[in-house]
Design an enzyme around this catalytic site. Structure first.
Site, PDB file in Angstrom:
ATOM      1  N   THR A 219       0.798  -1.219   0.000  1.00  0.00           N
ATOM      2  CA  THR A 219       0.000   0.000   0.000  1.00  0.00           C
ATOM      3  C   THR A 219       0.833   1.273   0.000  1.00  0.00           C
ATOM      4  O   THR A 219       0.287   2.364  -0.148  1.00  0.00           O
ATOM      5  CB  THR A 219      -0.913   0.023   1.233  1.00  0.00           C
ATOM      6  OG1 THR A 219      -0.098  -0.152   2.404  1.00  0.00           O
ATOM      7  CG2 THR A 219      -1.931  -1.098   1.178  1.00  0.00           C
TER       8      THR A 219
ATOM      9  N   LYS B 291       0.477   9.779  -4.643  1.00  0.00           N
ATOM     10  CA  LYS B 291       0.681   8.678  -5.593  1.00  0.00           C
ATOM     11  C   LYS B 291       0.165   7.356  -5.048  1.00  0.00           C
ATOM     12  O   LYS B 291      -0.508   6.601  -5.755  1.00  0.00           O
ATOM     13  CB  LYS B 291       2.168   8.559  -5.939  1.00  0.00           C
ATOM     14  CG  LYS B 291       2.629   9.532  -7.004  1.00  0.00           C
ATOM     15  CD  LYS B 291       4.005   9.165  -7.529  1.00  0.00           C
ATOM     16  CE  LYS B 291       4.395  10.058  -8.701  1.00  0.00           C
ATOM     17  NZ  LYS B 291       5.729   9.699  -9.244  1.00  0.00           N
TER      18      LYS B 291
ATOM     19  N   GLN C 181      -4.101   3.114  -4.327  1.00  0.00           N
ATOM     20  CA  GLN C 181      -5.099   2.449  -3.503  1.00  0.00           C
ATOM     21  C   GLN C 181      -6.486   2.562  -4.126  1.00  0.00           C
ATOM     22  O   GLN C 181      -7.258   1.600  -4.160  1.00  0.00           O
ATOM     23  CB  GLN C 181      -5.126   3.095  -2.111  1.00  0.00           C
ATOM     24  CG  GLN C 181      -3.956   2.705  -1.245  1.00  0.00           C
ATOM     25  CD  GLN C 181      -4.272   1.483  -0.417  1.00  0.00           C
ATOM     26  OE1 GLN C 181      -4.746   0.465  -0.921  1.00  0.00           O
ATOM     27  NE2 GLN C 181      -4.021   1.563   0.860  1.00  0.00           N
TER      28      GLN C 181
ATOM     29  N   GLY D 233      -8.035   2.629   2.311  1.00  0.00           N
ATOM     30  CA  GLY D 233      -7.747   1.389   1.589  1.00  0.00           C
ATOM     31  C   GLY D 233      -8.958   0.564   1.223  1.00  0.00           C
ATOM     32  O   GLY D 233      -8.911  -0.210   0.270  1.00  0.00           O
ATOM     33  N   GLU D 234     -10.066   0.716   1.963  1.00  0.00           N
ATOM     34  CA  GLU D 234     -11.226  -0.137   1.720  1.00  0.00           C
ATOM     35  C   GLU D 234     -12.436   0.617   1.183  1.00  0.00           C
ATOM     36  O   GLU D 234     -13.213   0.068   0.408  1.00  0.00           O
ATOM     37  CB  GLU D 234     -11.584  -0.875   3.016  1.00  0.00           C
ATOM     38  CG  GLU D 234     -10.505  -1.858   3.411  1.00  0.00           C
ATOM     39  CD  GLU D 234     -10.759  -2.514   4.751  1.00  0.00           C
ATOM     40  OE1 GLU D 234     -10.855  -3.746   4.785  1.00  0.00           O
ATOM     41  OE2 GLU D 234     -10.859  -1.794   5.758  1.00  0.00           O
TER      42      GLU D 234
END
Length: 735
Positions: free
Chosen positions: A464, A627, A632, A698-699
């Site tokens: 990540t 970036k 992500q 991230g989700e």
């Protein structure tokens, strides 16, 4: 607002060259002197007991050192906390197909695998619970995990409000069982030096692995070290140890030499978790103008018979995504003979939004209300579940800015109205949502006499860009160039860090780094103004500014001293501080938000569905590392394409064995499936949850994609699909 074109600026991945040059070391790359290799033999049944086991042929095979079964493996205490609740090779009971029944230790990986294939066993077989429907006969309410993840929630009188609503939607949706399938399979290397244990593990939570190993082997925690340099993808299947981790460490002790274990791709389908299937019954009542009056959301998820408490909390989004005073949610688990499920990227919301936003789209078409406008009418003014104000609320911004950037106004609301080159074209959208997660974290920030800033924390890099983001935080806080910062992670000898899951890393570890860097700056400032003869002697330490590798007196910018010089003057030639982030008691509710916009093209003769364009608009607080944030976001949206159109673990209804347990047979998106993707981040700086002002990213970026694709498919064809993944044959049957 930051669009994808502007997100290409910013610091490149600090570990990027290591990866493209093949220098990044993963757990499978570790080679130690006298290393042996382990392979596991799995049960041929899904339910019953091992009656007998014959290891004779395996023990006689070339290169085999030893074979361990329940008959000769010493018993370990149940350490608790593992992703799978059973300790391997400790009994005869079989709970799922491919459960480990033997471990073969050999001089080479090939010899270990060949030996495992020679294990023969007989069973007292019992009929397995092999289908979701069969498990429903014994469905039950799971135990609560925390204040949010509870089986039931209730506010208002949803049943009465639903019955009295002028408009009603009643539908059932299904989501599939899916596998993590990271590029790197779960891998463990273990070595004992006397009574001290070293574990290298492909691991998203190395500190938990350390604690569990200490309990399992009844040794002090300080005698266990867990390390990982790089993790080749996690998505939840590597959040702490599975039974193979402890078994590998036990075998290393028994064999008296280092041991490496790599799960086979098939074993990843049985012994490293999965996202369980769900069946959701959604009833929503509306006023005639589309405002919500009632939500009744019942979700049942697949679970294992031997660990019945894991639940996919699919009804959770109904509690706080939309404005509604009358809400009831209910969760059940349908137990089956499968390996233990576990968290998988965007658990709970990833499944639950499919039901909610399919229902909203159905109402929008019925009432001829634009789907964006319908959602704008239903933005909750506060967290109605916990009765708290929002820390920030950019829900309207993601809808409006996303719609404008995508060109939503060009959408024809009539299904099947737009054709081009023989293809039906449709647009769809859906909301994206995840709670903003944070937890306790620690990080050490140091500076030496060369001016090098060293950040150390026991977190992991799963792809990540953690090291890159932490570099930016430290560099900005101390006013140094990013190339002066070295980030060291993946070692339990560093300050404790939480799991790399649930999108907590930046909020938690990043905040600890910021706190540590600020403490380091304050300590240097105090020393600088107190040292006679130093350039800043007598200055006010509270006003000093960190810039260009120095502390500067803003009252007289000529008065400055480099951080390196201050470090050289300190005892030992360096200064270090540990930052600790402890989340405060919540006085507001924080969430990460988004809106997914999708265009699909459908060949009406073949039923082929092609996602041709996607845009995600996200409110995720401060974007620290542009970036890697963009990476992500685009990766999460691609993940959603797989969920919508491809991914499903197929179980044999007679044996409960996965029939597509390979990369060959379990389809995931490849380059040809990836459309044009654009990303924008709306302004949403939020300093309530943490000092960085960041939120979970991230989700949230993968939630909402599947319903947006399904809604776009309806706009293109007039076919409403309520089961994931969307199959060509399902579409063709209704066209």
């Amino acid at each position: 607002m930051s669009k994808l074109t502007t997100m290409k600026a910013g610091l490149a991945r600090v570990d990027g060259l290591q990866k493209v040059r093949g220098q990044a070391r993963y757990t499978g790359d570790i080679v130690l002197p006298r290393m042996a290799y382990v392979a596991f033999a799995g049960a041929k049944i899904a339910s019953g007991r091992v009656r007998s086991i014959d290891t004779t042929r395996a023990e006689a095979a070339r290169g085999v050192i030893a074979v361990y079964t329940h008959e000769n493996t010493p018993r370990l205490p149940q350490p608790g906390g593992m992703r799978e609740p059973i300790v391997a090779l400790q009994g005869t009971r079989i709970h799922y197909a491919d459960q480990f029944i033997a471990a073969v230790v050999a001089e080479t990986p090939a010899a270990a695998e060949a030996g495992a294939a020679l294990i023969e066993a007989t069973y007292a077989e019992e009929a397995p619970v092999a289908t979701f429907e069969a498990g429903l006969a014994n469905a039950f309410e799971p135990e609560a995990w925390n204040a949010f993840r509870t089986p039931i929630s209730l506010r208002g009188d949803p049943d009465a409000a639903y019955e009295e609503s002028p408009q009603k939607i009643d539908l059932t949706v299904e989501t599939a069982m899916r596998q993590h399938n990271p590029l790197e399979a779960n891998t463990t290397v273990a070595q004992w030096r006397g009574d001290k244990l070293m574990i290298w593990n492909a691991d998203q939570y190395i500190y938990e692995t350390k604690e569990i190993a200490a309990r399992a082997f009844e040794i002090p925690e300080e005698d266990v070290t867990v390390k990982v340099d790089f993790v080749g993808g996690g998505y939840g299947c590597k959040v702490g140890p599975w039974p193979h981790t402890m078994l590998t460490a036990q075998i290393a002790k028994l064999a008296g030499r280092p041991v490496k274990m790599v799960l086979s791709r098939r074993q990843m389908y049985s012994s490293a978790g999965h996202m369980p299937a769900t069946r959701q019954h959604v009833r929503m009542g509306f006023e005639s103008d589309g405002r919500l009056r009632a939500i009744i959301h019942e979700s049942t998820s697949q679970g294992p018979t031997h660990d019945p408490q894991y639940c996919e909390w699919g009804a959770m989004p109904a509690r706080y995504l939309y404005d509604c005073e009358n809400v009831r949610t209910q969760h059940y688990v349908s137990p089956m003979h499968n390996g233990a499920p576990t968290t998988m990227r965007a658990p709970h919301e990833g499944a639950g939004i499919f039901g909610l936003d399919t229902a909203l789209d159905m109402l929008a078409h019925r009432l001829e209300i634009d789907p964006v406008a319908l959602r704008l009418r239903n933005i909750p003014p506060r967290d109605q579940h916990f009765d708290l104000p929002w820390s920030t609320n950019a829900q309207a911004d993601v809808y409006r800015q996303g719609a404008e950037a995508f060109g939503w106004s060009a959408r024809n609301p009539k299904p099947g109205a737009r054709r081009e080159n023989g293809e039906l074209i449709g647009m769809g959208m859906a909301s994206a949502l995840r709670p903003n997660s944070k937890t306790t974290a620690h990080a050490r920030v140091s500076i030496n006499g060369d001016g090098e800033v060293i950040v150390a924390s026991a977190t992991s890099e799963i792809g990540t860009g953690t090291a890159t983001a932490l570099t930016i935080v430290a560099a900005e806080a101390l006013g140094v160039s990013p190339d002066q910062v070295t980030v060291r992670i993946g070692d339990t000898s560093f300050p404790r860090a939480p799991y790399v899951a649930g999108s907590v890393t930046m909020n938690s570890v990043g905040s600890a780094v910021l706190i540590g860097a600020r403490a380091l700056k304050a300590r240097l400032a105090q020393a600088a103004v107190a040292h006679e003869g130093a350039p800043l002697y007598g200055a006010d330490p509270e006003t000093l500014i960190a810039q260009d590798g120095a502390l500067v007196d803003p009252a007289d910018p000529r008065r400055r001293e480099s951080l390196a010089a201050m470090a050289r003057r300190a005892e030992g030639g360096g200064v270090s501080e540990v930052g600790t982030f402890e989340p405060a008691a919540a006085t507001s509710s924080s969430r990460s938000l988004g809106a997914q916009f999708v265009e699909v093209r459908v060949d009406p003769l073949l039923g082929r569905i092609r996602v041709s364009r996607m845009l995600g608009a996200f409110a995720v607080g401060r974007v620290v590392s542009p970036k890697t944030a963009r990476s992500q976001a685009t990766g999460g949206m691609i993940w959603g394409v797989g969920e919508a159109l491809m991914e499903k673990t197929e179980l044999d209804p007679a044996t409960a064995r996965p029939v597509n347990a390979s990369f060959l047979d379990n389809y995931v998106p490849v380059q040809g499936d990836v459309p044009e993707i654009d990303v924008l981040f709306v302004d949403d700086i939020d300093t309530d949850p943490n000092p960085l002002g960041s939120k979970s990213i991230g989700e949230v970026v993968s939630t909402g994609v599947a319903p947006a694709i399904a809604n776009a498919l309806y706009n293109a064809t007039g076919v409403r699909v309520t089961s994931l993944p969307i199959r060509t044959e399902t579409l063709l049957a209704q066209l």
